[in-house]
Design a protein around this motif. Structure first.
Motif, PDB file in Angstrom:
ATOM      1  N   GLU A   1       0.828  -1.206   0.000  1.00 34.68           N
ATOM      2  CA  GLU A   1       0.000   0.000   0.000  1.00 34.68           C
ATOM      3  C   GLU A   1       0.865   1.259   0.000  1.00 34.68           C
ATOM      4  N   LEU A   2       1.962   1.184   0.764  1.00 33.66           N
ATOM      5  CA  LEU A   2       2.811   2.355   0.926  1.00 33.66           C
ATOM      6  C   LEU A   2       3.380   2.808  -0.415  1.00 33.66           C
ATOM      7  N   LEU A   3       3.717   1.824  -1.269  1.00 34.28           N
ATOM      8  CA  LEU A   3       4.282   2.127  -2.579  1.00 34.28           C
ATOM      9  C   LEU A   3       3.251   2.835  -3.461  1.00 34.28           C
ATOM     10  N   VAL A   4       1.991   2.367  -3.390  1.00 36.05           N
ATOM     11  CA  VAL A   4       0.919   2.997  -4.154  1.00 36.05           C
ATOM     12  C   VAL A   4       0.725   4.434  -3.678  1.00 36.05           C
TER      13      VAL A   4
ATOM     14  N   TYR B   1       2.995   6.377  -2.242  1.00 37.83           N
ATOM     15  CA  TYR B   1       4.121   7.192  -2.709  1.00 37.83           C
ATOM     16  C   TYR B   1       3.944   7.560  -4.170  1.00 37.83           C
ATOM     17  N   LEU B   2       3.500   6.582  -4.982  1.00 38.34           N
ATOM     18  CA  LEU B   2       3.308   6.842  -6.414  1.00 38.34           C
ATOM     19  C   LEU B   2       2.326   7.983  -6.616  1.00 38.34           C
TER      20      LEU B   2
ATOM     21  N   PHE C   1       3.631  11.484  -4.928  1.00 39.59           N
ATOM     22  CA  PHE C   1       4.669  12.194  -5.689  1.00 39.59           C
ATOM     23  C   PHE C   1       4.281  12.367  -7.150  1.00 39.59           C
ATOM     24  N   GLY C   2       3.496  11.418  -7.681  1.00 36.07           N
ATOM     25  CA  GLY C   2       3.171  11.474  -9.098  1.00 36.07           C
ATOM     26  C   GLY C   2       1.861  12.176  -9.396  1.00 36.07           C
TER      27      GLY C   2
ATOM     28  N   SER D   1      -0.563   8.915   6.725  1.00 34.38           N
ATOM     29  CA  SER D   1       0.095   9.904   7.580  1.00 34.38           C
ATOM     30  C   SER D   1       1.437  10.310   6.972  1.00 34.38           C
ATOM     31  N   VAL D   2       2.014   9.451   6.089  1.00 35.68           N
ATOM     32  CA  VAL D   2       3.290   9.814   5.457  1.00 35.68           C
ATOM     33  C   VAL D   2       3.135  11.003   4.519  1.00 35.68           C
TER      34      VAL D   2
END
Lengths: 223, 230
Positions: free
Chosen positions: B67-70, B72-73, B76-77, B176-177
């Motif tokens: 989930e964290l990768l999604v 971040y995508l 940032f994207g 929260s990130v």
């Protein structure tokens, strides 16, 4: 699309996947033993023991994994007596904190999976064992546990994948696993899509391997 | 206990608003997830191989990638993508997207993949005779879906949807990130301020436990009511 970035960051992410794999394997192994232990406690006749095991699985399944990691990594560092004890050698290391959190979390889910597997075992199997004069202990170790493990394989495969995704949270406590490295590359290059493609493919490949592995085990222990 | 006081001295009111934020994000994400499920469930059940591949790609990707990768995508994207679309229409200023929207969207995509699987399973477990009976009675495809299949599907899906809700609720802690002040972020701020992370993260865990407990009670009540109708 930045092909150079893809080629450059691939080896970095691949080495980071070693940390992810290490975290995953160690926590799954500890998690299985914890799960089995708590599943057995759940079947106890003593109400306190039963409630204790239920409380454990309820708390770890009802709160986000992120909270659990943060309590162990940031929270426990606050206790002075813990800092003076021998345990501090382990608890000051983010790697071990992540492993403790993941194992406890995985143990909670595994205990639920195993418990329901134990419940589905037909009483006739246990009775058959008894009528053959096998002792209760042997029935438990040689009949109930193997059947329960076989029964819980499909659900455990899901748990393995969930745990693999869970290891990405190690990046929040400074560990450089796949997600940690990916986030670092993204925040320096501002090219999220390229990084996501590689990191995502590595994760998907791991999911694929776990699936195949579980299918193999299911086939092998089919009855 | 004075740490939890309401007002200027304690963190009670901040944590209360953060809890409301978590609930708001969870509900929004769940609804966005339903929208995704509405698009991808038909794709997965379609007769056409090409559409199947499309539907399977979505669920496999989201359920196999952290989930964290999604998050971040999208975090940032997301603004980059929107700025690109805006630049086609001749708007070149920097656009910053609201953290609430992007967070709900990210969790919504994840929750949608799980909902899609739930709906697909529910539709597939409806007896084939129901589809055939609808056809024989001369219902159009549209009415037979909305009047016959959909109500039955909902009943079969509700128990599993409550699992999806639990997952979604717990996943909101990850946004929260991105800096959105929900329970985790607020606990982080409070523990940095008071140097008491053990207390505040435990409180965060407790709030999540209460939320999952209460929502389970609510869903069970709703389920009992809904199931009696049939």
């Amino acid at each position: 699309m930045d092909i150079d970035l893809i080629i450059n960051s691939f080896p970095k992410l691949l080495t980071a996947s070693l940390i992810t794999l290490k975290l995953l394997l160690v926590s799954l192994i500890i998690g299985v033993f914890l799960g089995l232990f708590f599943a057995i406690l759940r079947m106890s006749k003593n109400i306190f023991v039963k409630q204790f095991a239920y409380g454990y699985s309820y708390i770890f399944r009802g709160t986000p994994l992120l909270v659990q990691i943060f309590i162990i990594y940031f929270g426990l560092a606050q206790l002075e007596w813990l800092k003076k004890s021998v345990l501090w050698v382990i608890l000051k290391d983010p790697y071990w904190c992540a492993i403790i959190a993941f194992s406890l979390n995985s143990g909670a889910y595994t205990s639920e999976i195993l418990r329901s597997a134990f419940q589905t075992i037909h009483t006739s199997m246990i009775e058959a064992g008894k009528s053959l004069g096998i002792s209760n202990k042997i029935i438990f170790y040689k009949i109930q546990i193997p059947i329960a493990i076989r029964q819980s394989l499909p659900a455990y495969g899901n748990e393995m994948i969930l745990m693999m995704k869970g290891t990405s949270l190690a990046s929040t406590v400074t560990l450089m696993d796949i997600t940690g490295v990916a986030q670092k590359i993204i925040s320096t290059t501002f090219k999220p899509i390229e990084v996501f493609i590689i990191a995502g493919s590595i994760y998907l490949f791991m999911t694929f391997c776990i699936n195949k592995f579980i299918k193999l085990l299911e086939k092998k222990y089919n009855f | 206990m004075e740490l939890l006081a309401f007002g200027k001295t304690g963190w009670g009111d901040e944590l209360f608003y953060a809890t409301l934020m978590t609930i708001a994000v969870s509900i929004t994400s769940m609804l966005i997830g339903f929208l995704f499920a509405l698009i991808f469930t038909p794709l997965k059940l379609s007769k056409y191989k090409f559409l199947n591949i499309f539907g399977n790609f979505y669920t496999t990707l989201i359920r196999g990638v952290p989930e964290l990768l999604v998050i971040y995508l999208l975090f940032f994207g997301g603004s980059g993508a929107i700025m690109y679309v805006a630049s086609i229409f001749g708007y070149f200023e920097y656009i910053e997207i609201n953290a609430f929207l992007i967070g709900s969207f990210a969790i919504g995509i994840i929750s949608g993949a799980y909902s899609t699987e739930v709906f697909r399973g529910a539709i597939q477990s409806i007896d084939k005779g129901q589809f055939e009976a609808a056809k024989v009675l001369g219902f159009s495809k549209f009415t037979s879906f909305y009047k016959i299949i959909f109500p039955q599907m909902l009943r079969l899906a509700i128990p599993n949807l409550s699992n999806v809700w639990q997952i979604t609720l717990k996943d909101t802690s990850l946004i929260s990130v991105t800096g959105l002040v929900e329970i985790m972020r607020q606990s982080r701020i409070a523990s940095a301020f008071t140097r008491d992370p053990l207390f505040f993260y435990s409180i965060a865990g407790l709030i999540f436990l209460i939320l999952t407990f209460l929502s389970m009670k609510l869903i069970n009540k709703f389920e009992a009511k809904f199931m009696n109708k049939g």
